[in-house]
Design a protein around this motif. Structure first.
Motif, PDB file in Angstrom:
ATOM      1  N   PHE A 132     -11.723  -5.742  21.417  1.00  0.00           N
ATOM      2  CA  PHE A 132     -12.427  -4.473  20.762  1.00  0.00           C
ATOM      3  C   PHE A 132     -11.824  -4.663  19.165  1.00  0.00           C
ATOM      4  O   PHE A 132     -10.875  -4.634  18.747  1.00  0.00           O
ATOM      5  CB  PHE A 132     -11.653  -3.061  21.205  1.00  0.00           C
ATOM      6  CG  PHE A 132     -11.943  -2.827  22.509  1.00  0.00           C
ATOM      7  CD1 PHE A 132     -13.195  -1.890  22.701  1.00  0.00           C
ATOM      8  CD2 PHE A 132     -11.261  -3.245  23.519  1.00  0.00           C
ATOM      9  CE1 PHE A 132     -13.720  -1.751  24.068  1.00  0.00           C
ATOM     10  CE2 PHE A 132     -11.717  -2.858  25.078  1.00  0.00           C
ATOM     11  CZ  PHE A 132     -12.909  -1.963  25.148  1.00  0.00           C
ATOM     12  N   ASP A 133     -12.964  -4.647  18.220  1.00  0.00           N
ATOM     13  CA  ASP A 133     -12.938  -5.017  16.867  1.00  0.00           C
ATOM     14  C   ASP A 133     -13.155  -3.804  15.991  1.00  0.00           C
ATOM     15  O   ASP A 133     -13.841  -2.695  16.578  1.00  0.00           O
ATOM     16  CB  ASP A 133     -13.892  -5.904  16.480  1.00  0.00           C
ATOM     17  CG  ASP A 133     -13.667  -7.689  17.175  1.00  0.00           C
ATOM     18  OD1 ASP A 133     -12.717  -7.535  17.890  1.00  0.00           O
ATOM     19  OD2 ASP A 133     -14.193  -8.302  16.626  1.00  0.00           O
ATOM     20  N   ASN A 134     -12.636  -3.804  14.937  1.00  0.00           N
ATOM     21  CA  ASN A 134     -12.941  -2.930  13.732  1.00  0.00           C
ATOM     22  C   ASN A 134     -12.207  -1.622  13.786  1.00  0.00           C
ATOM     23  O   ASN A 134     -12.630  -0.721  12.950  1.00  0.00           O
ATOM     24  CB  ASN A 134     -14.374  -2.666  13.825  1.00  0.00           C
ATOM     25  CG  ASN A 134     -15.145  -4.080  13.217  1.00  0.00           C
ATOM     26  OD1 ASN A 134     -14.807  -5.107  13.306  1.00  0.00           O
ATOM     27  ND2 ASN A 134     -16.593  -3.833  12.901  1.00  0.00           N
ATOM     28  N   GLY A 135     -11.453  -1.337  14.971  1.00  0.00           N
ATOM     29  CA  GLY A 135     -10.590  -0.022  14.709  1.00  0.00           C
ATOM     30  C   GLY A 135      -9.477  -0.129  13.995  1.00  0.00           C
ATOM     31  O   GLY A 135      -9.215  -1.176  13.254  1.00  0.00           O
ATOM     32  N   ASN A 190      -5.215  -9.384  14.226  1.00  0.00           N
ATOM     33  CA  ASN A 190      -5.569  -9.049  12.662  1.00  0.00           C
ATOM     34  C   ASN A 190      -7.018  -9.405  12.803  1.00  0.00           C
ATOM     35  O   ASN A 190      -7.265 -10.371  12.998  1.00  0.00           O
ATOM     36  CB  ASN A 190      -4.526 -10.185  11.856  1.00  0.00           C
ATOM     37  CG  ASN A 190      -4.880 -10.129  10.415  1.00  0.00           C
ATOM     38  OD1 ASN A 190      -5.961  -9.819   9.940  1.00  0.00           O
ATOM     39  ND2 ASN A 190      -3.822 -10.774   9.812  1.00  0.00           N
ATOM     40  N   HIS A 191      -7.961  -8.458  12.203  1.00  0.00           N
ATOM     41  CA  HIS A 191      -9.079  -8.542  11.902  1.00  0.00           C
ATOM     42  C   HIS A 191      -9.491  -8.290  10.344  1.00  0.00           C
ATOM     43  O   HIS A 191     -10.551  -7.804  10.099  1.00  0.00           O
ATOM     44  CB  HIS A 191      -9.933  -7.577  12.735  1.00  0.00           C
ATOM     45  CG  HIS A 191     -11.409  -8.030  12.914  1.00  0.00           C
ATOM     46  ND1 HIS A 191     -12.023  -9.145  12.874  1.00  0.00           N
ATOM     47  CD2 HIS A 191     -12.473  -7.171  12.975  1.00  0.00           C
ATOM     48  CE1 HIS A 191     -13.404  -9.396  12.812  1.00  0.00           C
ATOM     49  NE2 HIS A 191     -13.687  -7.903  12.947  1.00  0.00           N
ATOM     50  N   THR A 192      -8.424  -9.003   9.759  1.00  0.00           N
ATOM     51  CA  THR A 192      -8.749  -8.942   8.175  1.00  0.00           C
ATOM     52  C   THR A 192      -8.253  -7.651   7.708  1.00  0.00           C
ATOM     53  O   THR A 192      -8.105  -6.474   8.341  1.00  0.00           O
ATOM     54  CB  THR A 192     -10.208  -9.181   7.526  1.00  0.00           C
ATOM     55  OG1 THR A 192     -11.044  -8.167   7.525  1.00  0.00           O
ATOM     56  CG2 THR A 192     -10.795 -10.519   8.168  1.00  0.00           C
ATOM     57  N   THR A 232      -9.965  -5.915   4.800  1.00  0.00           N
ATOM     58  CA  THR A 232     -11.004  -4.935   4.472  1.00  0.00           C
ATOM     59  C   THR A 232     -12.336  -4.982   5.276  1.00  0.00           C
ATOM     60  O   THR A 232     -12.944  -4.193   5.101  1.00  0.00           O
ATOM     61  CB  THR A 232     -11.074  -5.117   3.104  1.00  0.00           C
ATOM     62  OG1 THR A 232     -11.924  -6.285   2.783  1.00  0.00           O
ATOM     63  CG2 THR A 232      -9.973  -4.829   2.158  1.00  0.00           C
ATOM     64  N   HIS A 233     -12.301  -6.216   5.932  1.00  0.00           N
ATOM     65  CA  HIS A 233     -13.631  -6.480   6.522  1.00  0.00           C
ATOM     66  C   HIS A 233     -14.921  -6.573   5.812  1.00  0.00           C
ATOM     67  O   HIS A 233     -15.684  -6.227   6.233  1.00  0.00           O
ATOM     68  CB  HIS A 233     -13.902  -5.492   7.808  1.00  0.00           C
ATOM     69  CG  HIS A 233     -14.595  -6.016   8.876  1.00  0.00           C
ATOM     70  ND1 HIS A 233     -15.979  -5.397   9.084  1.00  0.00           N
ATOM     71  CD2 HIS A 233     -14.530  -6.523  10.058  1.00  0.00           C
ATOM     72  CE1 HIS A 233     -16.539  -5.967  10.085  1.00  0.00           C
ATOM     73  NE2 HIS A 233     -15.534  -6.659  10.672  1.00  0.00           N
ATOM     74  N   SER A 234     -14.671  -6.842   4.561  1.00  0.00           N
ATOM     75  CA  SER A 234     -15.681  -6.709   3.469  1.00  0.00           C
ATOM     76  C   SER A 234     -16.677  -7.865   3.440  1.00  0.00           C
ATOM     77  O   SER A 234     -17.750  -7.546   3.085  1.00  0.00           O
ATOM     78  CB  SER A 234     -15.041  -6.307   2.136  1.00  0.00           C
ATOM     79  OG  SER A 234     -14.299  -7.496   1.674  1.00  0.00           O
TER      80      SER A 234
HETATM   81 ZN   LIG Z   1     -15.563  -6.866  13.004  1.00  0.00          ZN
END
Ligand SMILES: [Zn+2]
Length: 221
Positions: A8-11, A61-63, A65-67
């Motif tokens: 699950f990403d981005n949370g 770790n998914h960065t 800021t995910h920018s």
């Molecule tokens: Zn993502």
């Protein structure tokens, strides 16, 4: 037996991640949560990430800021900041393998996913790079993504599935998990070699197709 690694990403997101945790509990299903680390500056979201870990899941770790994708940013400091500052914020919640997943806009595994600076920063930080092989586009197909996800289980011996704990698409997760159970698919917390080109900083796979710096130059390593 076919295998599935749930990610699950981005949370984390309040009202979504907590519900995902309950749904996973109901099926005894383990998962890995790749968090956008800047979210953890909010104490409520940090608590949610802590709960995710306590309830037996892995945190990656998914960065920070995910920018942007690394290959789109021509600033040597960007990758280090996005990787190392994120890891600092995740702190003790981190999985011991220092799992890292880059920002991939739309889930595309292409030449802008990484940059040479990002690869160097991941190696220096002794990270484990976790890619994927199934993106059922849950952000677009909010009701029907389980059908695409189930189709990819048919196609692959070991699916690394990318979902997002950010939207109401997770309402369909129980239906998907019931089907996974019915099909006798083994849920795993580790990942197949072909989705992990770097383990603890050591490059083990071919990432040539994923590395192209913003100046357009492709690096042969
Ligand atoms: Zn993502």
């Amino acid at each position: 037996m076919r295998r599935l690694s749930l990610t699950f990403d981005n949370g984390p997101v309040v009202g979504v991640t907590d519900r995902v945790l309950d749904m996973l509990d109901a099926h005894g299903a383990p998962a890995t949560f790749f968090v956008i680390a800047s979210r953890l500056r909010d104490p409520q979201l940090m608590a949610l990430a802590a709960q995710t870990r306590t309830r037996g899941h892995r945190i990656g770790n998914h960065t920070l800021t995910h920018s942007a994708m690394f290959g789109d940013i021509d600033d040597p400091a960007f990758a280090a900041q996005e990787i190392h500052e994120a890891q600092r914020l995740i702190g003790d919640l981190s999985d011991e393998d220092l799992l890292f997943r880059p920002t991939g806009k739309g889930g595309h595994l292409g030449p802008r996913l990484l940059s040479q600076d990002a690869v160097s920063a991941l190696a220096a930080g002794q990270h484990t790079l976790v890619l994927w092989n199934s993106v059922p586009r849950d952000w677009e197909q909010q009701d029907s993504w389980p059908d695409a996800a189930l189709a990819s289980l048919e196609d692959s011996e070991w699916t690394v599935l990318v979902l997002h704990d950010t939207t109401s698409a997770i309402d369909e997760l129980p239906r998907f998990l019931r089907e996974v159970e019915r099909l006798g698919i083994e849920l795993r917390t580790d990942f197949p070699d072909d989705c992990v080109p770097m383990r603890r900083g050591r490059l083990e796979g071919d990432i040539t197709s994923l590395v192209q710096d913003a100046n357009g130059e492709e690096h042969p390593r």
